[in-house]
Scaffold this motif. Structure first.
Motif, PDB file in Angstrom:
ATOM      1  N   GLU A 104      35.493  -7.491  57.405  1.00  0.00           N
ATOM      2  CA  GLU A 104      35.479  -7.034  56.019  1.00  0.00           C
ATOM      3  C   GLU A 104      34.359  -7.721  55.262  1.00  0.00           C
ATOM      4  OE1 GLU A 104      39.255  -6.524  53.994  1.00  0.00           O
ATOM      5  OE2 GLU A 104      40.284  -7.213  55.810  1.00  0.00           O
ATOM      6  N   ARG A 105      33.623  -6.908  54.502  1.00  0.00           N
ATOM      7  CA  ARG A 105      32.519  -7.419  53.698  1.00  0.00           C
ATOM      8  C   ARG A 105      32.795  -7.068  52.236  1.00  0.00           C
ATOM      9  NH1 ARG A 105      31.214  -5.009  58.122  1.00  0.00           N
ATOM     10  NH2 ARG A 105      30.715  -3.018  57.138  1.00  0.00           N
ATOM     11  N   SER A 106      32.739  -8.073  51.376  1.00  0.00           N
ATOM     12  CA  SER A 106      32.978  -7.790  49.963  1.00  0.00           C
ATOM     13  C   SER A 106      32.009  -8.556  49.091  1.00  0.00           C
ATOM     14  CB  SER A 106      34.427  -8.114  49.581  1.00  0.00           C
ATOM     15  OG  SER A 106      34.667  -9.489  49.715  1.00  0.00           O
ATOM     16  N   GLU A 107      31.877  -8.032  47.897  1.00  0.00           N
ATOM     17  CA  GLU A 107      30.973  -8.617  46.915  1.00  0.00           C
ATOM     18  C   GLU A 107      31.627  -8.480  45.548  1.00  0.00           C
ATOM     19  OE1 GLU A 107      26.397  -7.697  45.629  1.00  0.00           O
ATOM     20  OE2 GLU A 107      26.986  -7.238  47.690  1.00  0.00           O
ATOM     21  N   VAL A 108      31.811  -9.603  44.876  1.00  0.00           N
ATOM     22  CA  VAL A 108      32.324  -9.614  43.509  1.00  0.00           C
ATOM     23  C   VAL A 108      31.355 -10.464  42.707  1.00  0.00           C
ATOM     24  CG1 VAL A 108      34.254 -10.189  41.986  1.00  0.00           C
ATOM     25  CG2 VAL A 108      34.714  -9.447  44.335  1.00  0.00           C
TER      26      VAL A 108
END
Length: 156
Positions: A104-108
């Motif tokens: 999983e790749r996320s950006e916040v």
């Protein structure tokens, strides 16, 4: 083994495994649409169709426990500010249980993360998701708290 997108593998699966993959695809679609004006908790209805909402419980990566209403509130806040995508690693089905492994790749904001996850989906008799347990592998944080791990080889 190269990683593939959920959309590439969903057609290769049936039964509860397919439901879990559809849950992931629906989540991705809704996270992407959450940036649109007016997105609200009501927009998670397509995900709720896969869930036993009255008995649902999710235990997340920090051992936090949420029922469906709490999870939808959490998802809404996260999805409106996050970018999220994943790649398929492996799926294993047992009676009433599915184990899904993803990258999983996320950006916040400025924070970007890449984690390996295993989510364990438990189903009720009607084939609805009633419980999810989430387990993560992630890179060590950039601080002194984990000095004791110095020299330990990190899996890529």
């Amino acid at each position: 083994m190269g990683m593939r997108e959920l959309s590439e593998v969903v057609g290769e699966h049936t039964g509860l495994s397919r439901k879990v993959l559809e849950y992931g695809l629906t989540t991705k679609r809704l996270v992407d649409s959450a940036k649109n004006p007016g997105f609200s908790a009501a927009d998670w209805a397509p995900l709720a169709e896969l869930v036993a909402v009255d008995e649902f419980e999710r235990v997340g990566n920090f051992k936090e426990v949420m029922n469906w209403a709490e999870y939808v509130e959490f998802l809404t806040g996260w999805a409106t500010s996050a970018e999220w995508e994943c790649s398929f690693k492996r799926i294993t089905e047992k009676p009433g249980l599915v184990f899904l492994e993803l990258e999983e790749r996320s950006e916040v904001g400025d924070y970007k993360s890449v984690v390996n996850s295993v989510s364990v989906y438990e189903f009720d008799e009607a084939g609805k998701i009633r419980h999810i347990d989430v387990y993560l592998q992630m890179a060590l944080p950039e601080n002194d708290m984990l000095k004791s791990y110095e020299g330990v080889r990190i899996s890529e």
